[in-house]
Design an enzyme around this catalytic site. Structure first.
Site, PDB file in Angstrom:
ATOM      1  CD  GLU A  61      -3.099  -0.614   0.154  1.00  0.00           C
ATOM      2  OE1 GLU A  61      -3.081   0.119  -0.670  1.00  0.00           O
ATOM      3  OE2 GLU A  61      -4.036  -1.292   0.102  1.00  0.00           O
ATOM      4  CD  GLU A 121      -3.639  -7.339   2.820  1.00  0.00           C
ATOM      5  OE1 GLU A 121      -4.772  -6.628   3.041  1.00  0.00           O
ATOM      6  OE2 GLU A 121      -2.763  -6.777   2.569  1.00  0.00           O
TER       7      GLU A 121
HETATM    8  C1  IPT Z   1      -5.518  -3.952   3.347  1.00  0.00           C
HETATM    9  C2  IPT Z   1      -4.004  -3.619   4.047  1.00  0.00           C
HETATM   10  O1  IPT Z   1      -2.959  -4.155   3.378  1.00  0.00           O
HETATM   11  C3  IPT Z   1      -3.909  -4.364   5.218  1.00  0.00           C
HETATM   12  O2  IPT Z   1      -2.868  -3.971   6.079  1.00  0.00           O
HETATM   13  C4  IPT Z   1      -5.132  -4.204   6.272  1.00  0.00           C
HETATM   14  O3  IPT Z   1      -5.003  -2.778   6.638  1.00  0.00           O
HETATM   15  C5  IPT Z   1      -6.352  -4.584   5.639  1.00  0.00           C
HETATM   16  O4  IPT Z   1      -6.497  -3.810   4.457  1.00  0.00           O
HETATM   17  C6  IPT Z   1      -7.503  -4.219   6.199  1.00  0.00           C
HETATM   18  O5  IPT Z   1      -7.486  -4.897   7.577  1.00  0.00           O
HETATM   19  S1  IPT Z   1      -5.498  -2.284   2.636  1.00  0.00           S
HETATM   20  C7  IPT Z   1      -7.347  -1.961   2.073  1.00  0.00           C
HETATM   21  C8  IPT Z   1      -7.606  -0.678   1.618  1.00  0.00           C
HETATM   22  C9  IPT Z   1      -7.822  -3.068   1.208  1.00  0.00           C
END
Ligand code: IPT
Length: 981
Positions: free
Chosen positions: A437, A513
């Site tokens: 990010e 993720e």
């Molecule tokens: C994503 C982040 O990479 C992770 O660190 C965490 O914040 C997660 O979201 C949410 O818990 S970024 C998000 C804007 C998709």
């Protein structure tokens, strides 16, 4: 790449000094606001264990906490310490040791966005300790190593400044040979600031916690020591040969007795080996020996490559069943003990997780050694995230955005170097990640270019630049199932640049993720897995995330709870967004981890016309390590079982099983097939279940409602079988047990995935209609020869939406049945949270037994882990303690439930099935609670018998429930029979 940096790197100038031009010149600045503040340190090098002497400087240090960065430097020379000083452990975060307070923000910076400047209120910790170099140390040099200082450390030895370490989760070393007085006491002083220019590069979604939080070590470096080494252990899958070359900074020999290798460093040898994989983490022990030092080698042979849009290791495509892991402990924050690291990995292995992304910084070096040993694929990520520039729309702002602004290049390349150099000898690390990010920008190119040049043997990852110009893998986060499927088919939306689009379309894909596990959820895991397994281009994903990062606190009454954002009085915070893991802070698995284990299982069973097959979904391993068991249940009771022999089943293959004839008989008959470890493994004992499936081989007949009893009236009551009703048709008691009549209920305590902030919020519409504030109207009560029939309307104030309801009660002498039918009124435009009835029972009930899927909670898009059985739990044990209380504890598709306590029991048989929840508080209380401690036992037990509930999805940061998991407002009809003992 910035010329100066390129020249500096090319020239091998490993001394870190300030380069003019990299300093912000428009305003006065402090040293910790320089864009590249590190100085005085040694070049990063490989993590190594050796016979050279080491002295841990961990322990109790003198400590002084100041609210600003300008406290007097009156401690570095050995001055007497005044009363402002106390003690603190190292490693530790000062906020968790009584100084300052933890703060949680996800992406917003908790200070003004004005890079590289930081506020004057810059909490600062001054550290000091004395040490004596052991008299037997006669080493040529002495180094000082810091494994992690958050966010910047300025270091003195015996009053002389040694250097500055910036990059919180990165290792820094300093040569202090000339400053050390051997045989005498030496003084080490460190000043640590909470905020620095580096804070702009470290905006990961986690607690802001400061201090010397990883170990400090003094290293004796003998004459002839091996300062750096690089193990290149390639594997040729065609002929089964390992190809080994170990480069060393000094003339040395490479000795691997098990492989009869004794060669010079720099020489290449080919030898038959067993390769390393996460499934079979075969390591060869050896030594790298120079005239002055002997370094341990733990060699894993493997080759990582991209072939035909697939990530292949040792020639076979790999599928990541991964999770994102932060260094985390509920008591010590990012200070993580070896036991904790090991137990994390063991728990991952036991739950069929085979990969970890070290979100979003390199973990403690020991963690990766344990991944080598126990077997996990690792994406090792750089300590780099600038998410907070997004809310201020800075991602493409120049100057400013660190990813793009050339003035930050050196700091960013330095971070990448520290990552790669430290971890380059870990076979488990197969992918480097540039960070998380940070938007896009040329500095990513500089980091990537350096990493590729230094280590062409691994793949590069970075998610946020969708052009993928610097990386080897196309990666996204939180994609919908549909989008994932399109990518699997190579049908993703095109990238504007045709060349980049073509390149990207040929890349393998990972979801770095997905399945945001905040609160109750995620749903849809099984459907994601099905897509991952279907398309070769998809190399799997990494769920978000391993731990809920709650911090253990105690209330005044001593009760323990886990704090989230806002609990420390933070003004700006992101609440319980920090609690989005599949493991609770105390280390117990959440229901999501059980679900994940089932969905990730590397073995599956299918039933075809030919019979039952076992399928090996491993990438490398055959199934000879497993034992196969079968068991037959009749209405939940075992009526047969045994072992099944099966031959060799290689990775990717399947085999038909020979089962004995299954005993026939009455009841619902369910066959279970289970694959368990045949022998002890380093992460679980023999008998540990790896995979299972169940097959209904004979279905149960639906149960007919009880009949025979006739309603009669007595005073203001209607009597029917064992039950008493009011004249309004409301059930009052059952065989003398007072109950409140079942009332229609469509509400659930909203889960994080329903809430207004979620990507597909339902909560606002639900509350607008008023599902949380129902009105019940009785239209008619008719008692005829065989039944009491109550017709009514469920409605909501101000809304024309509702349900026409019909409740029909029948009974025998000792059993009471209810059949519920409900039809929607009006134009519903939103799925329902649930549909069912709820009733209150006396608080004396304490235990539950049920037959149906269990034992854990289950929802329409998260029920893979629930298996048929007869389950017993106390009511208290049926509650899932999500850090922010919300709907939980649903048991799906139950056939029979018995509540017991106070010498009474109520058995409730479903006519087909129902979902149920039992709790000691009402839904309203659960909905209002902010922490588990807000939930007080009410004077009732609340029972919900439901036709169904909406699924979970992962809308808190991702897609909501799939259409198939939404409970649409249609007609509901179901029934149950109550019997009291
Ligand atoms: C994503 C982040 O990479 C992770 O660190 C965490 O914040 C997660 O979201 C949410 O818990 S970024 C998000 C804007 C998709």
């Amino acid at each position: 790449m910035n010329d100066r940096v390129a020249k500096d790197l090319a020239a091998g100038d490993r001394e870190r000094s300030i380069i003019d031009g990299l300093v912000p010149m428009d305003r006065p600045f402090a040293y910790y606001e320089e864009l590249f503040p590190s100085r005085g340190g040694l070049a990063p090098r490989a993590h190594a264990r050796s016979d050279a002497p080491e002295l841990s400087l961990d322990g109790s240090w003198d400590f002084r906490y100041s609210l600003t960065a300008d406290a007097p430097l009156d401690f570095v020379q050995g001055e007497a310490l005044d009363e402002a000083w106390s003690e603190i452990p190292v490693p530790a975060h000062w906020q968790l040791n009584g100084f300052g307070r933890p703060e949680y923000t996800n992406r917003v910076y908790p200070f003004p966005v004005d890079p590289p400047y930081v506020p004057t209120e810059n909490p600062t910790g001054d550290y000091r300790r004395a040490f004596i170099v052991p008299s037997e140390w006669d080493t040529e040099r002495i180094l000082l190593r810091f494994d992690g200082i958050d966010s910047i450390g300025r270091i003195w030895v015996n009053g002389t400044e040694v250097g500055i370490a910036s990059g919180s989760r990165l290792r820094h070393e300093f040569d202090v040979t000339d400053l050390i007085r051997r045989g005498e006491e030496n003084l080490l002083a460190v000043r640590v600031h909470q905020w620095s220019s580096g804070s702009y590069l470290e905006d990961q979604d986690m607690w802001w916690l400061s201090g010397i939080f990883r170990s400090v070590t003094l290293l004796g470096r003998p004459d002839g020591a091996i300062d750096d080494h690089f193990v290149h252990a390639d594997f040729d899958a065609v002929n089964g040969e390992g190809i080994l070359r170990v480069d060393a900074s000094i003339s040395s020999r490479v000795i691997v007795p098990e492989l009869a290798i004794d060669i010079a460093a720099g020489e290449t040898v080919r030898v038959a080996v067993e390769p390393w994989s996460a499934e079979n983490p075969r390591l060869y022990s050896g030594r790298l020996v120079s005239s002055g030092e002997s370094v341990e080698l733990r060699i894993g042979f493997r080759r990582v490559e991209v072939v035909n849009s697939e990530i292949r290791v040792n020639g076979a495509p790999v599928l990541f069943r991964g999770t994102n892991r932060h260094d985390y402990d509920p008591d010590t924050g990012r200070v993580v003990s070896e036991e904790r690291m090991r137990s994390d990995i063991v728990m991952m292995k036991r739950h069929n997780i085979n990969a970890v992304r070290t979100s979003h910084y390199p973990p403690s070096a020991r963690f990766l050694e344990l991944c080598d040993e126990l077997g996990l694929w690792v994406i090792d990520e750089c300590d780099f995230e600038t998410h907070g520039f997004f809310p201020v729309d800075w991602f493409h702002k120049l100057p400013g955005n660190p990813t793009e602004d050339p003035r930050w290049e050196r700091a960013l390349v330095d971070r990448m170097q520290r990552l790669v150099e430290r971890d380059k000898n870990r076979p488990s690390v197969i992918i480097w990640s540039l960070g998380n990010e940070c938007g896009t920008g040329d500095n990513l190119g500089a980091m990537a270019q350096w990493a590729k040049r230094r280590d062409p043997s691994r793949l590069l990852h970075y998610e946020r630049d969708w052009s993928c110009q610097y990386v080897d893998i196309y990666s996204r986060m939180y994609s919908t199932h549909r989008e994932l499927e399109m990518i699997g088919q190579g049908q993703e939306a095109p990238f504007p640049d045709a060349d980049l689009d073509a390149r990207r379309r040929n890349m393998p894909f990972i979801l770095c993720e997905y399945a945001h596990s905040m609160g109750n959820g995620p749903g849809g895991l099984a459907e994601y897995q099905e897509i991952f397994e279907r398309y070769p281009r998809l190399a799997g994903g990494f769920t978000w995330e391993w731990f809920d990062h709650g911090l253990r606190q105690r209330r005044e009454n001593g009760e323990e709870y886990f704090a989230y954002g806002g609990d420390f009085g933070e003004v700006r915070h992101d609440g319980n967004f920090i609690a989005d893991g599949i493991v609770f802070p105390d280390g117990t698995p959440s229901p999501a981890l059980h679900e994940l284990k089932k969905v990730f299982q590397p073995v599956s069973f299918v039933h075809t016309t030919a019979g039952y097959r076992i399928c090996n979904k491993h990438d490398h391993r055959d199934l000879s390590y497993l034992r196969l068991e079968w068991e037959l249940l009749a209405d939940g009771a075992a009526v047969g079982g045994g072992l099944i022999d099966f031959g060799t089943v290689l990775a990717g293959e399947s085999a038909l099983l020979t089962l004995p004839d299954l005993p026939e008989g009455p009841g619902e008959r369910v066959l279970t097939l289970r694959a368990v470890l045949a022998a002890d493994s380093p992460w679980a004992e023999a008998g540990h279940e790896v995979a299972w499936d169940q097959f209904v081989v004979a279905e149960a007949e639906p149960l007919a409602p009880a009949t025979g009893a006739r309603p009669s009236t007595e005073a203001d009551e209607i009597l029917l079988g064992p039950a008493r009703f009011g004249r309004d048709g409301a059930l009052r008691s059952l065989s003398g047990i007072p109950v409140t009549s079942p009332t229609f209920d469509t509400w659930r305590a909203v889960i994080d995935n329903d809430r207004a902030f979620s990507w597909e919020p339902n909560e606002p519409r639900w509350r607008e209609i008023g599902l949380d504030r129902p009105h019940h109207a009785v239209r008619s009560v008719v008692a005829d020869d065989e039944a009491i029939t109550v017709e009514g309307r469920l409605g909501f104030a101000g809304s024309d939406l509702g349900y026409a309801t019909r409740t029909r009660w029948t009974a025998s002498a000792d059993a009471l049945s209810v059949v519920i039918e409900a039809n929607p009124i009006g134009d519903w435009d939103v799925p329902l949270p649930r549909f069912g009835v709820r009733m209150a029972l006396p608080a004396s009930f304490s235990d539950v037994e049920w037959y149906g899927p269990g034992p854990g909670e289950a929802y329409s898009d998260s029920h893979s882990a629930a298996r048929f059985g007869v389950w017993h739990r106390t009511i208290d044990d049926m509650q899932t303690p999500y850090l922010m209380p919300q709907e939980n504890g649903n048991r799906m598709a139950a056939r029979r439930v018995t509540l017991a306590g106070g010498n009474r029991s109520i058995q409730i048989d479903a006519h087909s099935t129902f979902d149920f929840t039992v709790r000691r508080w009402a839904t309203e209380d659960l909905d209002a609670a902010q922490h588990p401690y807000d939930l007080a036992r009410s004077s009732n037990v609340w029972l919900n018998l439901d036709a169904g509930q909406s699924g979970l999805g992962s809308g808190s940061c991702g897609p909501g429930p799939l259409p198939s998991a939404r409970l649409l407002p249609g007609t509901f009809r179901y029934g149950a029979t109550f019997r009291v003992d």
